[in-house]
Design an enzyme around this catalytic site. Structure first.
Site: not given
Ligand code: NAD
Length: 488
Positions: A262, A296
Protein backbone atom coordinates in the site's frame (compact mmCIF):
# COMPACT_ATOMS: atom_id res chain seq x y z
CA UNK A 1 -5.61 14.51 28.98
CA UNK A 2 -3.36 12.12 30.84
CA UNK A 3 0.23 13.26 31.30
CA UNK A 4 3.03 11.48 29.46
CA UNK A 5 5.81 9.70 31.29
CA UNK A 6 8.77 10.85 29.19
CA UNK A 7 11.18 8.67 31.15
CA UNK A 8 9.29 5.44 30.71
CA UNK A 9 11.55 2.59 29.66
CA UNK A 10 9.98 0.82 26.72
CA UNK A 11 10.87 -2.68 25.55
CA UNK A 12 10.50 -4.86 22.46
CA UNK A 13 7.92 -7.65 22.43
CA UNK A 14 9.53 -10.91 21.34
CA UNK A 15 8.05 -14.37 22.02
CA UNK A 16 5.70 -12.93 24.64
CA UNK A 17 8.50 -11.30 26.65
CA UNK A 18 9.32 -7.61 27.02
CA UNK A 19 12.95 -7.56 25.91
CA UNK A 20 15.62 -4.90 26.54
CA UNK A 21 16.78 -3.42 23.19
CA UNK A 22 20.32 -4.41 22.17
CA UNK A 23 21.06 -1.06 20.57
CA UNK A 24 19.80 1.32 23.29
CA UNK A 25 17.10 3.87 22.60
CA UNK A 26 16.41 6.84 20.35
CA UNK A 27 14.45 10.02 20.94
CA UNK A 28 10.81 10.50 19.98
CA UNK A 29 10.04 14.16 19.27
CA UNK A 30 6.65 15.83 19.68
CA UNK A 31 6.31 17.72 16.37
CA UNK A 32 4.34 20.48 18.06
CA UNK A 33 6.64 21.29 20.99
CA UNK A 34 9.76 19.97 19.16
CA UNK A 35 10.73 18.50 22.54
CA UNK A 36 11.62 14.91 23.39
CA UNK A 37 8.47 13.11 24.59
CA UNK A 38 9.91 9.62 25.00
CA UNK A 39 12.64 7.17 24.11
CA UNK A 40 11.90 4.19 21.89
CA UNK A 41 13.82 0.91 21.88
CA UNK A 42 16.39 0.45 19.12
CA UNK A 43 16.20 -3.17 18.00
CA UNK A 44 19.30 -4.84 16.59
CA UNK A 45 19.24 -6.94 13.43
CA UNK A 46 19.61 -10.02 15.68
CA UNK A 47 16.46 -8.98 17.57
CA UNK A 48 14.53 -8.54 14.33
CA UNK A 49 15.59 -12.07 13.41
CA UNK A 50 14.64 -13.31 16.89
CA UNK A 51 11.18 -11.77 16.50
CA UNK A 52 10.74 -13.51 13.14
CA UNK A 53 11.90 -16.81 14.62
CA UNK A 54 9.45 -16.41 17.54
CA UNK A 55 6.61 -15.81 15.08
CA UNK A 56 7.67 -18.93 13.16
CA UNK A 57 7.68 -21.04 16.32
CA UNK A 58 4.22 -19.83 17.32
CA UNK A 59 2.85 -20.40 13.81
CA UNK A 60 1.96 -24.11 13.92
CA UNK A 61 -0.17 -23.86 17.06
CA UNK A 62 -1.89 -20.63 15.94
CA UNK A 63 -2.85 -21.89 12.51
CA UNK A 64 -3.93 -25.16 14.14
CA UNK A 65 -6.68 -23.31 16.02
CA UNK A 66 -10.10 -23.24 14.43
CA UNK A 67 -11.09 -19.99 12.74
CA UNK A 68 -13.67 -19.53 15.50
CA UNK A 69 -11.01 -19.85 18.20
CA UNK A 70 -8.80 -17.29 16.50
CA UNK A 71 -11.75 -14.95 16.08
CA UNK A 72 -12.52 -15.30 19.81
CA UNK A 73 -8.96 -14.12 20.53
CA UNK A 74 -9.48 -11.10 18.26
CA UNK A 75 -12.84 -10.27 19.87
CA UNK A 76 -11.21 -10.40 23.31
CA UNK A 77 -8.42 -8.14 22.07
CA UNK A 78 -11.02 -5.67 20.76
CA UNK A 79 -12.69 -5.71 24.22
CA UNK A 80 -9.38 -5.03 25.94
CA UNK A 81 -8.66 -2.21 23.49
CA UNK A 82 -12.05 -0.62 24.17
CA UNK A 83 -11.12 -0.47 27.85
CA UNK A 84 -7.43 0.36 27.69
CA UNK A 85 -6.84 2.47 24.60
CA UNK A 86 -8.62 5.71 25.66
CA UNK A 87 -5.72 6.20 28.10
CA UNK A 88 -3.23 6.22 25.19
CA UNK A 89 -4.67 9.29 23.47
CA UNK A 90 -2.21 11.83 24.98
CA UNK A 91 0.77 9.68 24.12
CA UNK A 92 -0.32 9.00 20.55
CA UNK A 93 -1.36 12.61 20.02
CA UNK A 94 2.06 13.85 21.12
CA UNK A 95 4.11 11.40 19.05
CA UNK A 96 2.03 11.82 15.87
CA UNK A 97 1.42 15.58 16.16
CA UNK A 98 -2.28 14.92 15.48
CA UNK A 99 -4.91 17.37 16.63
CA UNK A 100 -6.74 16.36 19.80
CA UNK A 101 -9.86 15.46 17.82
CA UNK A 102 -8.05 13.29 15.29
CA UNK A 103 -6.07 11.59 18.04
CA UNK A 104 -9.22 10.64 19.96
CA UNK A 105 -11.38 9.65 17.00
CA UNK A 106 -9.08 8.36 14.27
CA UNK A 107 -5.67 7.61 15.77
CA UNK A 108 -6.81 5.69 18.84
CA UNK A 109 -10.59 5.34 18.53
CA UNK A 110 -12.82 4.37 15.65
CA UNK A 111 -11.24 2.44 12.79
CA UNK A 112 -8.37 1.14 14.90
CA UNK A 113 -10.59 -1.03 17.11
CA UNK A 114 -13.18 -1.58 14.33
CA UNK A 115 -10.62 -3.55 12.32
CA UNK A 116 -10.23 -6.09 15.14
CA UNK A 117 -14.03 -6.30 15.53
CA UNK A 118 -14.56 -6.71 11.79
CA UNK A 119 -12.08 -9.57 11.45
CA UNK A 120 -13.30 -11.27 14.64
CA UNK A 121 -16.33 -12.41 12.58
CA UNK A 122 -15.55 -15.80 11.07
CA UNK A 123 -15.43 -15.37 7.29
CA UNK A 124 -15.56 -18.50 5.11
CA UNK A 125 -12.76 -18.31 2.58
CA UNK A 126 -13.12 -21.78 1.05
CA UNK A 127 -15.06 -22.41 -2.12
CA UNK A 128 -16.33 -25.58 -3.85
CA UNK A 129 -16.06 -25.65 -7.65
CA UNK A 130 -18.82 -27.27 -9.76
CA UNK A 131 -17.82 -30.80 -10.87
CA UNK A 132 -16.02 -30.72 -14.24
CA UNK A 133 -16.66 -33.42 -16.89
CA UNK A 134 -13.31 -34.93 -17.83
CA UNK A 135 -12.55 -37.42 -20.62
CA UNK A 136 -10.27 -40.41 -20.06
CA UNK A 137 -6.62 -39.34 -19.95
CA UNK A 138 -3.35 -41.05 -19.09
CA UNK A 139 -3.95 -39.75 -15.55
CA UNK A 140 -7.28 -41.47 -14.97
CA UNK A 141 -10.67 -42.63 -16.26
CA UNK A 142 -13.43 -40.41 -17.64
CA UNK A 143 -15.80 -38.91 -15.06
CA UNK A 144 -16.56 -35.83 -13.06
CA UNK A 145 -13.73 -34.13 -11.20
CA UNK A 146 -14.57 -32.10 -8.10
CA UNK A 147 -12.37 -29.49 -6.49
CA UNK A 148 -12.24 -27.39 -3.39
CA UNK A 149 -10.39 -24.09 -3.29
CA UNK A 150 -8.93 -23.87 0.19
CA UNK A 151 -7.07 -20.92 1.65
CA UNK A 152 -4.16 -21.58 3.97
CA UNK A 153 -2.48 -18.86 6.02
CA UNK A 154 0.73 -17.64 4.43
CA UNK A 155 2.65 -18.27 7.67
CA UNK A 156 4.62 -15.40 9.20
CA UNK A 157 3.72 -11.85 8.16
CA UNK A 158 5.93 -8.83 8.83
CA UNK A 159 3.76 -5.69 9.04
CA UNK A 160 5.93 -2.66 8.21
CA UNK A 161 3.99 0.57 8.57
CA UNK A 162 4.14 4.37 8.09
CA UNK A 163 3.89 7.17 10.61
CA UNK A 164 0.63 8.92 9.72
CA UNK A 165 -1.88 6.64 11.49
CA UNK A 166 0.32 4.16 13.35
CA UNK A 167 -2.36 2.16 15.19
CA UNK A 168 -4.94 2.11 12.39
CA UNK A 169 -2.34 1.05 9.84
CA UNK A 170 -1.09 -1.77 12.04
CA UNK A 171 -4.62 -2.91 12.96
CA UNK A 172 -5.57 -2.98 9.27
CA UNK A 173 -2.78 -5.49 8.72
CA UNK A 174 -2.60 -7.66 11.81
CA UNK A 175 -6.35 -8.13 12.36
CA UNK A 176 -6.92 -9.92 9.00
CA UNK A 177 -3.48 -11.58 9.10
CA UNK A 178 -4.17 -13.11 12.53
CA UNK A 179 -7.74 -14.05 11.61
CA UNK A 180 -6.42 -15.94 8.56
CA UNK A 181 -4.04 -17.92 10.81
CA UNK A 182 -0.76 -16.05 10.42
CA UNK A 183 1.56 -14.94 13.17
CA UNK A 184 3.06 -11.46 12.90
CA UNK A 185 6.04 -9.23 13.53
CA UNK A 186 5.13 -5.54 13.66
CA UNK A 187 7.68 -2.90 12.71
CA UNK A 188 6.04 0.52 13.14
CA UNK A 189 7.43 3.76 11.71
CA UNK A 190 10.43 5.20 13.57
CA UNK A 191 8.71 8.52 14.34
CA UNK A 192 5.76 7.29 16.47
CA UNK A 193 6.07 3.70 17.69
CA UNK A 194 5.01 4.13 21.35
CA UNK A 195 1.27 3.58 20.82
CA UNK A 196 2.16 0.31 19.08
CA UNK A 197 4.05 -0.80 22.19
CA UNK A 198 0.87 -0.06 24.16
CA UNK A 199 -0.95 -2.29 21.68
CA UNK A 200 1.59 -4.97 22.62
CA UNK A 201 0.48 -4.65 26.24
CA UNK A 202 -3.14 -5.06 25.18
CA UNK A 203 -2.20 -8.16 23.18
CA UNK A 204 -0.68 -9.66 26.31
CA UNK A 205 -3.61 -8.61 28.48
CA UNK A 206 -6.02 -10.22 26.00
CA UNK A 207 -4.13 -13.51 26.43
CA UNK A 208 -2.99 -14.11 22.87
CA UNK A 209 -0.44 -16.93 22.86
CA UNK A 210 3.22 -15.91 23.16
CA UNK A 211 4.94 -15.23 19.86
CA UNK A 212 1.74 -14.71 17.84
CA UNK A 213 2.33 -10.94 17.90
CA UNK A 214 5.89 -9.60 18.12
CA UNK A 215 6.95 -5.95 17.99
CA UNK A 216 10.30 -4.47 17.10
CA UNK A 217 11.02 -0.76 16.84
CA UNK A 218 14.00 1.21 15.57
CA UNK A 219 15.12 4.41 13.91
CA UNK A 220 16.85 3.03 10.81
CA UNK A 221 16.16 0.65 7.92
CA UNK A 222 18.41 -2.19 9.20
CA UNK A 223 15.93 -3.99 11.47
CA UNK A 224 12.98 -3.93 9.02
CA UNK A 225 15.33 -4.86 6.18
CA UNK A 226 16.34 -7.91 8.23
CA UNK A 227 12.67 -8.92 8.35
CA UNK A 228 12.45 -8.56 4.57
CA UNK A 229 15.51 -10.81 4.15
CA UNK A 230 14.52 -13.37 6.78
CA UNK A 231 13.57 -16.91 5.79
CA UNK A 232 11.33 -16.95 8.86
CA UNK A 233 9.11 -14.29 7.24
CA UNK A 234 6.82 -15.44 4.42
CA UNK A 235 5.07 -12.19 3.60
CA UNK A 236 5.68 -8.47 3.89
CA UNK A 237 2.58 -6.36 4.35
CA UNK A 238 3.93 -2.89 3.76
CA UNK A 239 2.32 0.52 3.87
CA UNK A 240 4.61 3.43 3.13
CA UNK A 241 6.32 5.33 0.37
CA UNK A 242 6.76 3.94 -3.14
CA UNK A 243 10.60 4.18 -3.05
CA UNK A 244 10.78 2.06 0.10
CA UNK A 245 8.18 -0.29 -1.40
CA UNK A 246 10.34 -0.92 -4.45
CA UNK A 247 13.38 -1.47 -2.21
CA UNK A 248 11.39 -4.09 -0.26
CA UNK A 249 10.39 -5.82 -3.51
CA UNK A 250 14.05 -6.03 -4.52
CA UNK A 251 15.20 -7.23 -1.09
CA UNK A 252 12.34 -9.72 -0.80
CA UNK A 253 12.94 -11.33 -4.20
CA UNK A 254 15.61 -13.86 -3.14
CA UNK A 255 13.20 -15.39 -0.61
CA UNK A 256 10.13 -14.97 -2.90
CA UNK A 257 8.28 -12.85 -0.36
CA UNK A 258 4.54 -12.59 -0.70
CA UNK A 259 3.76 -8.90 -0.85
CA UNK A 260 0.92 -6.57 -0.01
CA UNK A 261 2.01 -3.08 -0.95
CA UNK A 262 0.00 0.00 0.00
CA UNK A 263 2.10 2.86 -1.32
CA UNK A 264 1.99 6.55 -2.14
CA UNK A 265 -0.72 8.53 -3.89
CA UNK A 266 -1.29 11.76 -5.78
CA UNK A 267 -5.05 11.74 -5.97
CA UNK A 268 -6.70 13.55 -8.86
CA UNK A 269 -10.05 15.28 -8.43
CA UNK A 270 -11.73 15.84 -11.79
CA UNK A 271 -14.40 18.56 -11.97
CA UNK A 272 -16.65 18.76 -15.03
CA UNK A 273 -18.13 22.11 -16.14
CA UNK A 274 -21.43 21.27 -14.39
CA UNK A 275 -19.82 20.15 -11.09
CA UNK A 276 -21.03 21.60 -7.81
CA UNK A 277 -18.02 23.84 -7.12
CA UNK A 278 -18.84 24.35 -3.48
CA UNK A 279 -19.29 20.64 -2.79
CA UNK A 280 -16.07 19.74 -4.61
CA UNK A 281 -14.08 22.45 -2.80
CA UNK A 282 -15.54 21.42 0.54
CA UNK A 283 -14.45 17.84 -0.16
CA UNK A 284 -10.92 18.96 -1.07
CA UNK A 285 -10.75 21.26 1.95
CA UNK A 286 -11.85 18.53 4.35
CA UNK A 287 -8.71 16.51 3.57
CA UNK A 288 -6.36 19.37 2.62
CA UNK A 289 -5.42 20.33 6.15
CA UNK A 290 -6.70 17.16 7.81
CA UNK A 291 -3.78 15.58 9.70
CA UNK A 292 -1.72 18.28 7.98
CA UNK A 293 -2.28 16.68 4.59
CA UNK A 294 -0.41 13.51 5.58
CA UNK A 295 -3.11 11.41 3.94
CA UNK A 296 -2.31 9.01 1.08
CA UNK A 297 -5.87 9.25 -0.33
CA UNK A 298 -6.10 13.06 -0.37
CA UNK A 299 -7.25 14.76 -3.60
CA UNK A 300 -4.20 16.95 -4.08
CA UNK A 301 -4.35 17.33 -7.90
CA UNK A 302 -7.44 19.26 -8.90
CA UNK A 303 -8.26 19.00 -12.60
CA UNK A 304 -10.97 21.54 -13.15
CA UNK A 305 -12.98 22.55 -16.24
CA UNK A 306 -11.70 25.90 -17.52
CA UNK A 307 -15.17 27.47 -17.32
CA UNK A 308 -15.27 27.06 -13.51
CA UNK A 309 -11.52 27.31 -12.90
CA UNK A 310 -11.41 30.87 -11.48
CA UNK A 311 -14.41 30.24 -9.25
CA UNK A 312 -12.83 27.03 -7.96
CA UNK A 313 -9.51 28.76 -7.19
CA UNK A 314 -11.35 31.51 -5.29
CA UNK A 315 -13.51 29.01 -3.38
CA UNK A 316 -10.51 26.91 -2.37
CA UNK A 317 -8.69 30.04 -1.22
CA UNK A 318 -11.71 30.95 0.89
CA UNK A 319 -11.80 27.47 2.49
CA UNK A 320 -8.06 27.65 3.25
CA UNK A 321 -8.74 30.85 5.15
CA UNK A 322 -11.07 28.95 7.50
CA UNK A 323 -8.44 26.40 8.52
CA UNK A 324 -6.81 27.41 11.76
CA UNK A 325 -3.16 26.37 11.87
CA UNK A 326 -1.63 25.98 15.29
CA UNK A 327 -1.63 24.24 18.66
CA UNK A 328 -2.96 20.74 17.97
CA UNK A 329 -4.24 20.42 21.52
CA UNK A 330 -6.65 23.37 21.01
CA UNK A 331 -10.20 22.31 20.11
CA UNK A 332 -10.55 24.67 17.14
CA UNK A 333 -7.27 23.79 15.42
CA UNK A 334 -7.66 22.16 12.02
CA UNK A 335 -4.04 22.00 10.85
CA UNK A 336 -1.40 20.75 13.27
CA UNK A 337 2.27 20.16 12.53
CA UNK A 338 3.73 17.69 10.07
CA UNK A 339 5.69 14.85 11.58
CA UNK A 340 9.30 16.11 11.58
CA UNK A 341 11.47 19.08 10.78
CA UNK A 342 12.93 17.19 7.80
CA UNK A 343 9.45 16.52 6.45
CA UNK A 344 8.44 20.19 6.89
CA UNK A 345 11.53 21.16 4.89
CA UNK A 346 10.68 18.59 2.22
CA UNK A 347 7.11 19.88 1.84
CA UNK A 348 8.40 23.46 1.63
CA UNK A 349 10.80 22.30 -1.08
CA UNK A 350 7.84 21.05 -3.11
CA UNK A 351 6.12 24.42 -2.86
CA UNK A 352 9.31 26.29 -3.81
CA UNK A 353 9.85 24.00 -6.81
CA UNK A 354 6.30 24.68 -8.03
CA UNK A 355 6.71 28.44 -7.78
CA UNK A 356 10.13 28.26 -9.46
CA UNK A 357 8.53 26.28 -12.30
CA UNK A 358 5.92 28.99 -12.87
CA UNK A 359 2.97 28.04 -10.66
CA UNK A 360 1.00 30.85 -8.98
CA UNK A 361 0.98 30.77 -5.19
CA UNK A 362 -2.67 31.45 -4.30
CA UNK A 363 -2.38 30.93 -0.54
CA UNK A 364 -0.01 29.45 2.02
CA UNK A 365 3.62 28.96 1.10
CA UNK A 366 4.92 30.97 4.06
CA UNK A 367 6.23 29.16 7.14
CA UNK A 368 3.81 29.93 10.03
CA UNK A 369 5.44 31.80 12.92
CA UNK A 370 4.95 28.92 15.34
CA UNK A 371 7.43 26.75 17.24
CA UNK A 372 6.45 23.36 15.73
CA UNK A 373 6.85 21.88 12.25
CA UNK A 374 3.95 23.66 10.57
CA UNK A 375 3.02 24.10 6.93
CA UNK A 376 0.02 26.31 6.11
CA UNK A 377 -2.54 24.97 3.58
CA UNK A 378 -1.03 25.90 0.24
CA UNK A 379 -2.69 26.21 -3.18
CA UNK A 380 -0.67 26.37 -6.39
CA UNK A 381 -2.60 27.43 -9.50
CA UNK A 382 -1.59 27.53 -13.19
CA UNK A 383 0.24 24.25 -12.80
CA UNK A 384 1.35 22.03 -15.66
CA UNK A 385 1.57 18.24 -15.63
CA UNK A 386 5.35 18.12 -15.90
CA UNK A 387 5.97 20.04 -12.64
CA UNK A 388 7.57 18.09 -9.79
CA UNK A 389 4.89 19.36 -7.40
CA UNK A 390 2.21 17.96 -9.73
CA UNK A 391 3.89 14.60 -10.31
CA UNK A 392 5.20 13.71 -6.87
CA UNK A 393 3.53 13.18 -3.53
CA UNK A 394 4.23 16.04 -1.08
CA UNK A 395 2.40 14.31 1.81
CA UNK A 396 1.57 17.70 3.26
CA UNK A 397 -1.19 20.34 2.91
CA UNK A 398 -0.36 21.21 -0.69
CA UNK A 399 -2.99 21.24 -3.46
CA UNK A 400 -2.28 21.95 -7.14
CA UNK A 401 -4.88 22.91 -9.73
CA UNK A 402 -4.87 22.59 -13.53
CA UNK A 403 -7.54 23.52 -16.08
CA UNK A 404 -9.04 21.18 -18.71
CA UNK A 405 -11.35 21.69 -21.70
CA UNK A 406 -13.36 18.47 -21.69
CA UNK A 407 -13.74 14.99 -20.22
CA UNK A 408 -11.16 13.33 -22.48
CA UNK A 409 -8.48 15.84 -21.55
CA UNK A 410 -9.44 15.61 -17.88
CA UNK A 411 -9.07 11.82 -17.93
CA UNK A 412 -5.73 12.07 -19.75
CA UNK A 413 -4.41 14.59 -17.21
CA UNK A 414 -5.64 12.52 -14.27
CA UNK A 415 -3.97 9.40 -15.68
CA UNK A 416 -0.73 11.26 -16.39
CA UNK A 417 0.67 10.13 -13.07
CA UNK A 418 2.86 7.32 -11.79
CA UNK A 419 0.38 6.88 -8.95
CA UNK A 420 -3.12 5.43 -8.91
CA UNK A 421 -4.45 5.13 -5.37
CA UNK A 422 -7.57 7.23 -4.82
CA UNK A 423 -9.08 9.69 -7.28
CA UNK A 424 -12.37 11.53 -7.38
CA UNK A 425 -14.88 12.83 -9.91
CA UNK A 426 -17.26 15.71 -9.31
CA UNK A 427 -19.84 15.98 -12.11
CA UNK A 428 -23.37 17.34 -12.50
CA UNK A 429 -24.89 13.87 -12.60
CA UNK A 430 -23.84 10.46 -11.34
CA UNK A 431 -24.07 8.75 -14.74
CA UNK A 432 -21.36 11.03 -16.07
CA UNK A 433 -19.29 10.79 -12.88
CA UNK A 434 -19.47 6.98 -13.07
CA UNK A 435 -18.45 6.96 -16.75
CA UNK A 436 -15.42 9.18 -16.06
CA UNK A 437 -14.54 7.27 -12.89
CA UNK A 438 -14.27 3.97 -14.79
CA UNK A 439 -11.68 5.53 -17.12
CA UNK A 440 -9.35 6.59 -14.30
CA UNK A 441 -6.26 4.49 -13.62
CA UNK A 442 -6.88 4.43 -9.91
CA UNK A 443 -7.66 1.58 -7.51
CA UNK A 444 -10.36 3.63 -5.83
CA UNK A 445 -12.58 6.41 -7.17
CA UNK A 446 -14.98 8.60 -5.21
CA UNK A 447 -17.98 9.88 -7.17
CA UNK A 448 -19.32 13.24 -5.97
CA UNK A 449 -18.09 12.16 -2.55
CA UNK A 450 -14.85 11.57 -0.70
CA UNK A 451 -16.39 9.13 1.77
CA UNK A 452 -14.78 5.68 1.28
CA UNK A 453 -16.68 2.41 1.64
CA UNK A 454 -14.77 0.71 4.45
CA UNK A 455 -15.47 -2.83 3.22
CA UNK A 456 -14.69 -2.17 -0.46
CA UNK A 457 -11.30 -3.42 -1.71
CA UNK A 458 -8.65 -0.76 -1.16
CA UNK A 459 -5.31 -0.47 -2.95
CA UNK A 460 -3.40 1.08 -5.77
CA UNK A 461 -2.71 0.87 -9.49
CA UNK A 462 0.78 1.58 -10.81
CA UNK A 463 3.31 2.88 -8.25
CA UNK A 464 0.59 3.04 -5.58
CA UNK A 465 0.92 -0.63 -4.79
CA UNK A 466 0.07 -4.27 -5.30
CA UNK A 467 -2.82 -6.18 -3.76
CA UNK A 468 -5.98 -5.17 -1.98
CA UNK A 469 -6.87 -4.52 1.62
CA UNK A 470 -10.18 -4.34 3.55
CA UNK A 471 -13.30 -6.45 3.53
CA UNK A 472 -12.94 -10.06 2.38
CA UNK A 473 -10.08 -8.97 0.10
CA UNK A 474 -8.18 -7.91 3.21
CA UNK A 475 -8.22 -11.39 4.69
CA UNK A 476 -7.66 -13.15 1.35
CA UNK A 477 -4.46 -11.13 0.94
CA UNK A 478 -2.97 -13.04 3.88
CA UNK A 479 -3.62 -16.51 2.43
CA UNK A 480 -2.15 -18.95 -0.06
CA UNK A 481 -4.66 -20.56 -2.43
CA UNK A 482 -4.68 -24.34 -2.49
CA UNK A 483 -6.75 -26.55 -4.84
CA UNK A 484 -7.82 -30.01 -3.67
CA UNK A 485 -9.35 -32.20 -6.39
CA UNK A 486 -10.87 -35.67 -6.59
CA UNK A 487 -13.00 -37.85 -8.87
CA UNK A 488 -16.61 -37.35 -7.92
P1 NAD B 1 8.32 5.29 4.57
O1 NAD B 1 8.25 4.51 3.31
O2 NAD B 1 9.41 6.26 4.75
O3 NAD B 1 8.45 4.26 5.82
C1 NAD B 1 7.51 3.25 6.03
C2 NAD B 1 8.13 2.12 6.84
O4 NAD B 1 9.18 1.51 6.08
C3 NAD B 1 8.77 2.54 8.16
O5 NAD B 1 8.34 1.64 9.18
C4 NAD B 1 10.24 2.41 7.90
O6 NAD B 1 10.99 2.13 9.06
C5 NAD B 1 10.27 1.23 6.93
N1 NAD B 1 11.48 1.09 6.12
C6 NAD B 1 12.32 2.07 5.71
N2 NAD B 1 13.31 1.53 4.95
C7 NAD B 1 13.08 0.20 4.87
C8 NAD B 1 13.73 -0.88 4.23
N3 NAD B 1 14.85 -0.71 3.49
N4 NAD B 1 13.21 -2.12 4.36
C9 NAD B 1 12.08 -2.31 5.07
N5 NAD B 1 11.42 -1.33 5.70
C10 NAD B 1 11.92 -0.08 5.61
O7 NAD B 1 6.89 5.97 4.73
P2 NAD B 1 6.41 7.09 5.76
O8 NAD B 1 7.15 8.35 5.50
O9 NAD B 1 6.40 6.53 7.15
O10 NAD B 1 4.89 7.25 5.33
C11 NAD B 1 4.47 8.07 4.29
C12 NAD B 1 4.18 7.27 3.04
O11 NAD B 1 3.23 6.24 3.31
C13 NAD B 1 3.55 8.12 1.94
O12 NAD B 1 4.15 7.79 0.72
C14 NAD B 1 2.09 7.69 1.95
O13 NAD B 1 1.41 7.84 0.74
C15 NAD B 1 2.22 6.25 2.31
N6 NAD B 1 0.96 5.73 2.84
C16 NAD B 1 0.22 4.92 2.04
C17 NAD B 1 -1.00 4.42 2.50
C18 NAD B 1 -1.82 3.50 1.64
O14 NAD B 1 -2.75 2.91 2.17
N7 NAD B 1 -1.55 3.35 0.36
C19 NAD B 1 -1.44 4.76 3.78
C20 NAD B 1 -0.65 5.59 4.57
C21 NAD B 1 0.56 6.08 4.09
Amino acid sequence: MASIDKDREWRLLIAGEWVEPDAGTYEIIDPHTTQVMGHAPEASVAQAEAAASAARQASTAWKGLSRGERCAHLARLADVLETESPAWVSLVRAETGATAKIAATLQVGGPFIDRFRYYSRPINLDEALPPLPQGKTGLGPAGLVSAMVHRQPVGVVAAITPYNFPLTNVAGKIAPALAAGNTVVIKPAPQDPLGILMLGEAVKNAGLPDGVVNIITGSGPEAPAALVASRDVDMISFTGSSPVGTQIMRDGAPTMKRLLMELGGKGALVMTEDADVNAACQAIASVWGFHSGQICTAPTRVICHRSIYDKTVETLKMFAGFMKVGDPTADDTIVGPVITEAHRDRVEGFIESGVAAGATLVCGGQRPDLPGYFVAPTLLADCTPDMHVVREEAFGPVVVIMPHDGDDEAVALANQSDYGLFSYVYAGDMKRAYAIGKRLESGNVGLNSIQPHMEAPFGGFKMSGIGRDRGKWGIEAYTEIQSLSWMA
